[in-house]
Scaffold this motif. Structure first.
Motif, PDB file in Angstrom:
ATOM      1  N   GLY A 244       0.822  -1.209   0.000  1.00 62.26           N
ATOM      2  CA  GLY A 244       0.000   0.000   0.000  1.00 62.26           C
ATOM      3  C   GLY A 244       0.854   1.256   0.000  1.00 62.26           C
ATOM      4  N   TYR A 245       0.192   2.411   0.191  1.00 64.70           N
ATOM      5  CA  TYR A 245       0.870   3.706   0.168  1.00 64.70           C
ATOM      6  C   TYR A 245      -0.061   4.725   0.828  1.00 64.70           C
ATOM      7  CZ  TYR A 245      -2.255   4.223  -3.840  1.00 64.70           C
ATOM      8  OH  TYR A 245      -3.358   4.261  -4.642  1.00 64.70           O
ATOM      9  N   ASP A 246       0.378   5.957   0.875  1.00 65.50           N
ATOM     10  CA  ASP A 246      -0.459   7.034   1.429  1.00 65.50           C
ATOM     11  C   ASP A 246      -1.472   7.430   0.360  1.00 65.50           C
ATOM     12  OD1 ASP A 246      -1.605   9.288   2.472  1.00 65.50           O
ATOM     13  OD2 ASP A 246       0.275  10.221   3.108  1.00 65.50           O
ATOM     14  N   ASN A 254       5.119   9.801   0.045  1.00 65.53           N
ATOM     15  CA  ASN A 254       6.524   9.640   0.437  1.00 65.53           C
ATOM     16  C   ASN A 254       6.714   8.468   1.396  1.00 65.53           C
ATOM     17  OD1 ASN A 254       5.314  10.660   2.678  1.00 65.53           O
ATOM     18  ND2 ASN A 254       6.573  12.514   2.826  1.00 65.53           N
ATOM     19  N   ILE A 255       5.678   7.643   1.499  1.00 65.03           N
ATOM     20  CA  ILE A 255       5.805   6.395   2.247  1.00 65.03           C
ATOM     21  C   ILE A 255       5.294   5.252   1.380  1.00 65.03           C
ATOM     22  CG2 ILE A 255       5.474   7.559   4.469  1.00 65.03           C
ATOM     23  CD1 ILE A 255       2.687   6.140   4.538  1.00 65.03           C
ATOM     24  N   SER A 256       5.727   4.055   1.715  1.00 71.11           N
ATOM     25  CA  SER A 256       5.254   2.866   1.013  1.00 71.11           C
ATOM     26  C   SER A 256       5.079   1.760   2.046  1.00 71.11           C
ATOM     27  CB  SER A 256       6.255   2.430  -0.057  1.00 71.11           C
ATOM     28  OG  SER A 256       5.812   1.253  -0.708  1.00 71.11           O
ATOM     29  N   ILE A 257       3.966   1.063   1.966  1.00 73.28           N
ATOM     30  CA  ILE A 257       3.692  -0.034   2.889  1.00 73.28           C
ATOM     31  C   ILE A 257       4.042  -1.336   2.185  1.00 73.28           C
ATOM     32  CG2 ILE A 257       1.978  -1.159   4.348  1.00 73.28           C
ATOM     33  CD1 ILE A 257       0.370   1.444   4.230  1.00 73.28           C
ATOM     34  N   LEU A 258       4.942  -2.099   2.791  1.00 71.26           N
ATOM     35  CA  LEU A 258       5.395  -3.366   2.226  1.00 71.26           C
ATOM     36  C   LEU A 258       4.896  -4.526   3.086  1.00 71.26           C
ATOM     37  CD1 LEU A 258       9.117  -2.387   1.520  1.00 71.26           C
ATOM     38  CD2 LEU A 258       7.159  -2.188  -0.029  1.00 71.26           C
TER      39      LEU A 258
END
Length: 293
Positions: A244-246, A254-258
């Motif tokens: 996912g992401y913001d 500027n973030i990424s969910i792994l």
């Protein structure tokens, strides 16, 4: 009933007894807690299971119940019960914290029936190993031994599988991730987001999103990779997926969910599956040869 020559009636009665015993366990102590079988407990259980199966086969001449386990009168009812429970699992919604048939993998009747099927399967496999004939038994052993390996390792290895979420930010290496239980866990790898990538359709909806990351390991590896939803990066036993992401920032996130997945028993499961596929190929080849001869 329960004479010296047990029949299908005894086979169905045993399976029914396992279901009843499973329901009593479910009501008294609750579902199976697979987390208790994390390594090395699952290794000990597997060794115990193999020893039990071997002992049952060696004692079959003196114990009628053990000899019965190697017959179709035991196998047919066990398979029918296993198939019925599997169909129920497919027709009901399965959740991690579900009760009874909504969490069949931890439902005692399901577990006991599958353990019973596994023991029956082991008796057939041991018999064919000890009375091996290459043309007749190679396809049979590949199929049945492969099934035994796949079922036992997938079940016992489930406790060692980890599925974690990691929030990475640009310029900030992260080595902590959150499990399904909400606990923070430190990992043997650190991941730093270098760039978040998003491609959009003409209407602005996401078409593709991915993350360019730098992965550092305790063994000194420095890996540059691009992580996508269906194209994971594998590093030292961990598969890293884009999760996912913001969403408020969209392509400017500027973030990424792994998502990080570790399943150390998976190679053994694949070995069993490949053995079954090889057995199917052997059966086909030998069948064609017999038809031509």
């Amino acid at each position: 009933m329960w004479g010296k020559a047990w029949t299908l009636r005894e086979g169905f009665t045993i399976c029914g007894g396992l279901v009843v015993a499973g329901l009593m366990l479910e009501l008294s102590i609750g579902p199976v807690i697979w987390d208790l079988f994390a390594w090395p407990a699952n290794g000990i259980v597997l060794a115990g299971l193999l020893a039990l199966c071997t002992a049952i086969y060696l004692l079959r001449r003196w114990v009628h119940a053990f000899r019965f386990l190697g017959t179709y009168c035991a196998a047919v009812p066990a398979l029918l019960f296993a198939v019925a429970l599997t169909i129920i699992m497919g027709l009901t919604r399965q959740t991690v914290n579900g009760a009874w048939m909504n969490n069949m993998l931890s439902f005692w009747p399901f577990v006991l029936v599958y353990v019973y099927v596994t023991i029956i399967l082991s008796q057939v496999v041991i018999h064919h190993i000890l009375h091996f004939h290459w043309r007749r038994d190679i396809p049979f052993l590949l199929n049945h031994l492969g099934l035994f390996i796949a079922v036992t390792t997938a079940t016992l290895g489930n406790a060692d599988m980890q599925r974690l979420k990691m929030i990475t930010a640009i310029g900030e290496p992260e080595w902590r991730a959150i499990g399904n239980d909400g606990l923070v866990k430190e990992l043997p790898i650190a991941i730093e987001l270098k760039r978040f990538i998003m491609e959009e359709y003409d209407d602005g909806t996401p078409k593709r999103f991915a993350s360019e990351v730098q992965i550092l390991t305790k063994t000194g590896k420095n890996i540059q990779a691009t992580v996508e939803v269906n194209k994971p990066v594998e590093v030292e036993g961990w598969k890293i997926y884009q999760y996912g992401y913001d969403t408020a920032m969209g392509r400017m996130s500027n973030i990424s969910i792994l998502e990080l997945v570790s399943d150390p028993w998976l190679p053994a499961v694949y070995t069993g599956i490949y053995m079954m596929l090889a057995g199917a190929v052997c059966m086909f080849v030998l069948g064609v040869r017999r038809s031509k001869s």
